[in-house]
Write a protein that holds these residues in place. Structure first.
Motif, PDB file in Angstrom:
ATOM      1  N   GLU A   8      -1.506  -1.254  14.445  1.00 33.19           N
ATOM      2  CA  GLU A   8      -0.548  -1.908  13.552  1.00 33.19           C
ATOM      3  C   GLU A   8      -1.084  -1.937  12.119  1.00 33.19           C
ATOM      4  O   GLU A   8      -0.331  -1.755  11.169  1.00 33.19           O
ATOM      5  N   THR A   9      -2.377  -2.157  11.960  1.00 30.82           N
ATOM      6  CA  THR A   9      -2.985  -2.151  10.625  1.00 30.82           C
ATOM      7  C   THR A   9      -2.840  -0.771   9.994  1.00 30.82           C
ATOM      8  O   THR A   9      -2.408  -0.653   8.844  1.00 30.82           O
ATOM      9  N   ASN A  10      -3.182   0.267  10.725  1.00 31.60           N
ATOM     10  CA  ASN A  10      -3.040   1.629  10.199  1.00 31.60           C
ATOM     11  C   ASN A  10      -1.595   1.949   9.848  1.00 31.60           C
ATOM     12  O   ASN A  10      -1.307   2.549   8.820  1.00 31.60           O
ATOM     13  N   GLU A  11      -0.681   1.531  10.704  1.00 30.18           N
ATOM     14  CA  GLU A  11       0.745   1.770  10.459  1.00 30.18           C
ATOM     15  C   GLU A  11       1.206   1.064   9.189  1.00 30.18           C
ATOM     16  O   GLU A  11       1.878   1.666   8.345  1.00 30.18           O
ATOM     17  N   ASN A  12       0.849  -0.206   9.035  1.00 28.22           N
ATOM     18  CA  ASN A  12       1.252  -0.959   7.845  1.00 28.22           C
ATOM     19  C   ASN A  12       0.636  -0.375   6.578  1.00 28.22           C
ATOM     20  O   ASN A  12       1.286  -0.321   5.529  1.00 28.22           O
ATOM     21  N   LEU A  13      -0.606   0.063   6.645  1.00 29.36           N
ATOM     22  CA  LEU A  13      -1.245   0.682   5.487  1.00 29.36           C
ATOM     23  C   LEU A  13      -0.564   1.989   5.106  1.00 29.36           C
ATOM     24  O   LEU A  13      -0.375   2.282   3.922  1.00 29.36           O
ATOM     25  N   LEU A  14      -0.175   2.776   6.098  1.00 32.06           N
ATOM     26  CA  LEU A  14       0.543   4.022   5.806  1.00 32.06           C
ATOM     27  C   LEU A  14       1.918   3.743   5.199  1.00 32.06           C
ATOM     28  O   LEU A  14       2.326   4.404   4.251  1.00 32.06           O
ATOM     29  N   ILE A  15       2.612   2.753   5.743  1.00 32.87           N
ATOM     30  CA  ILE A  15       3.920   2.370   5.189  1.00 32.87           C
ATOM     31  C   ILE A  15       3.763   1.908   3.753  1.00 32.87           C
ATOM     32  O   ILE A  15       4.542   2.274   2.869  1.00 32.87           O
ATOM     33  N   LEU A  16       2.741   1.102   3.508  1.00 35.56           N
ATOM     34  CA  LEU A  16       2.492   0.607   2.159  1.00 35.56           C
ATOM     35  C   LEU A  16       2.197   1.748   1.193  1.00 35.56           C
ATOM     36  O   LEU A  16       2.660   1.736   0.050  1.00 35.56           O
ATOM     37  N   SER A  17       1.462   2.747   1.648  1.00 37.00           N
ATOM     38  CA  SER A  17       1.097   3.852   0.764  1.00 37.00           C
ATOM     39  C   SER A  17       2.293   4.706   0.348  1.00 37.00           C
ATOM     40  O   SER A  17       2.247   5.370  -0.688  1.00 37.00           O
ATOM     41  N   ASN A 104      -8.393  -9.722   7.355  1.00 34.35           N
ATOM     42  CA  ASN A 104      -7.924  -9.547   5.985  1.00 34.35           C
ATOM     43  C   ASN A 104      -6.442  -9.204   5.989  1.00 34.35           C
ATOM     44  O   ASN A 104      -5.942  -8.589   6.937  1.00 34.35           O
ATOM     45  N   GLU A 105      -5.777  -9.582   4.900  1.00 34.45           N
ATOM     46  CA  GLU A 105      -4.377  -9.193   4.757  1.00 34.45           C
ATOM     47  C   GLU A 105      -4.310  -7.684   4.527  1.00 34.45           C
ATOM     48  O   GLU A 105      -5.214  -7.088   3.930  1.00 34.45           O
ATOM     49  N   ILE A 106      -3.218  -7.088   5.000  1.00 35.66           N
ATOM     50  CA  ILE A 106      -3.022  -5.640   4.874  1.00 35.66           C
ATOM     51  C   ILE A 106      -3.092  -5.214   3.401  1.00 35.66           C
ATOM     52  O   ILE A 106      -3.686  -4.189   3.065  1.00 35.66           O
ATOM     53  N   PHE A 107      -2.517  -6.012   2.528  1.00 32.92           N
ATOM     54  CA  PHE A 107      -2.516  -5.673   1.113  1.00 32.92           C
ATOM     55  C   PHE A 107      -3.940  -5.581   0.568  1.00 32.92           C
ATOM     56  O   PHE A 107      -4.275  -4.670  -0.181  1.00 32.92           O
ATOM     57  N   ARG A 108      -4.811  -6.503   0.973  1.00 33.30           N
ATOM     58  CA  ARG A 108      -6.208  -6.470   0.518  1.00 33.30           C
ATOM     59  C   ARG A 108      -6.937  -5.241   1.072  1.00 33.30           C
ATOM     60  O   ARG A 108      -7.731  -4.609   0.372  1.00 33.30           O
ATOM     61  N   LEU A 109      -6.656  -4.909   2.316  1.00 31.44           N
ATOM     62  CA  LEU A 109      -7.262  -3.704   2.899  1.00 31.44           C
ATOM     63  C   LEU A 109      -6.809  -2.460   2.152  1.00 31.44           C
ATOM     64  O   LEU A 109      -7.587  -1.534   1.915  1.00 31.44           O
ATOM     65  N   PHE A 110      -5.529  -2.436   1.792  1.00 27.63           N
ATOM     66  CA  PHE A 110      -4.982  -1.302   1.066  1.00 27.63           C
ATOM     67  C   PHE A 110      -5.678  -1.153  -0.284  1.00 27.63           C
ATOM     68  O   PHE A 110      -6.061  -0.056  -0.681  1.00 27.63           O
ATOM     69  N   LEU A 111      -5.869  -2.260  -0.989  1.00 29.15           N
ATOM     70  CA  LEU A 111      -6.540  -2.216  -2.293  1.00 29.15           C
ATOM     71  C   LEU A 111      -7.993  -1.757  -2.161  1.00 29.15           C
ATOM     72  O   LEU A 111      -8.502  -1.030  -3.016  1.00 29.15           O
ATOM     73  N   LYS A 112      -8.654  -2.175  -1.094  1.00 27.43           N
ATOM     74  CA  LYS A 112     -10.048  -1.757  -0.869  1.00 27.43           C
ATOM     75  C   LYS A 112     -10.141  -0.260  -0.626  1.00 27.43           C
ATOM     76  O   LYS A 112     -11.160   0.356  -0.952  1.00 27.43           O
TER      77      LYS A 112
END
Length: 114
Positions: A8-17, A104-112
């Motif tokens: 789910e984390t990977n999916e949300n990060l891909l959607i965010l990107s 961590n929140e998905i948004f923070r992971l994305f920024l990292k």
């Protein structure tokens, strides 16, 4: 590529990107679908003829007053605005979701990962 154990984390990060392009394409598809659906359901010429008959029957002033009353009693919004609001809500839920592994929140992971 994102390397997290939670799918789910990977999916949300891909959607965010790709969120901007997803929203743009979804909005375009949605408005096209609604336009064709409305054109198939409503005969515009017949609708205008009916409106003209009503204006002739009750008068233009009364008809305009009726239209004003309708708009005052119902919130005016377009399907597109409702659609965009739902997309923004879903995106914000994806952004605020937490990764179980890192907490961590998905948004923070994305920024990292930028």
């Amino acid at each position: 590529k994102f390397h997290y154990q939670e799918p789910e984390t990977n999916e949300n990060l891909l959607i965010l990107s790709v969120a901007d392009s997803i929203i743009k394409q979804s909005f375009s598809d949605f408005t096209t679908e609604i336009y064709y659906h409305c054109c198939n359901e409503v005969d515009v010429i017949e609708f205008q003829e009916t409106e003209n008959k009503l204006i002739n029957l009750v008068g233009k002033e009364k008809f305009e007053a009726f239209q004003l009353m309708l708009s005052q009693h119902f919130i005016e919004t377009s399907f597109a605005q409702v659609f965009l609001q739902a997309m923004i809500k879903e995106l914000s839920l994806a952004l605020t979701a937490r990764d179980i592994e890192t907490d961590n929140e998905i948004f923070r992971l994305f920024l990292k990962n930028l």
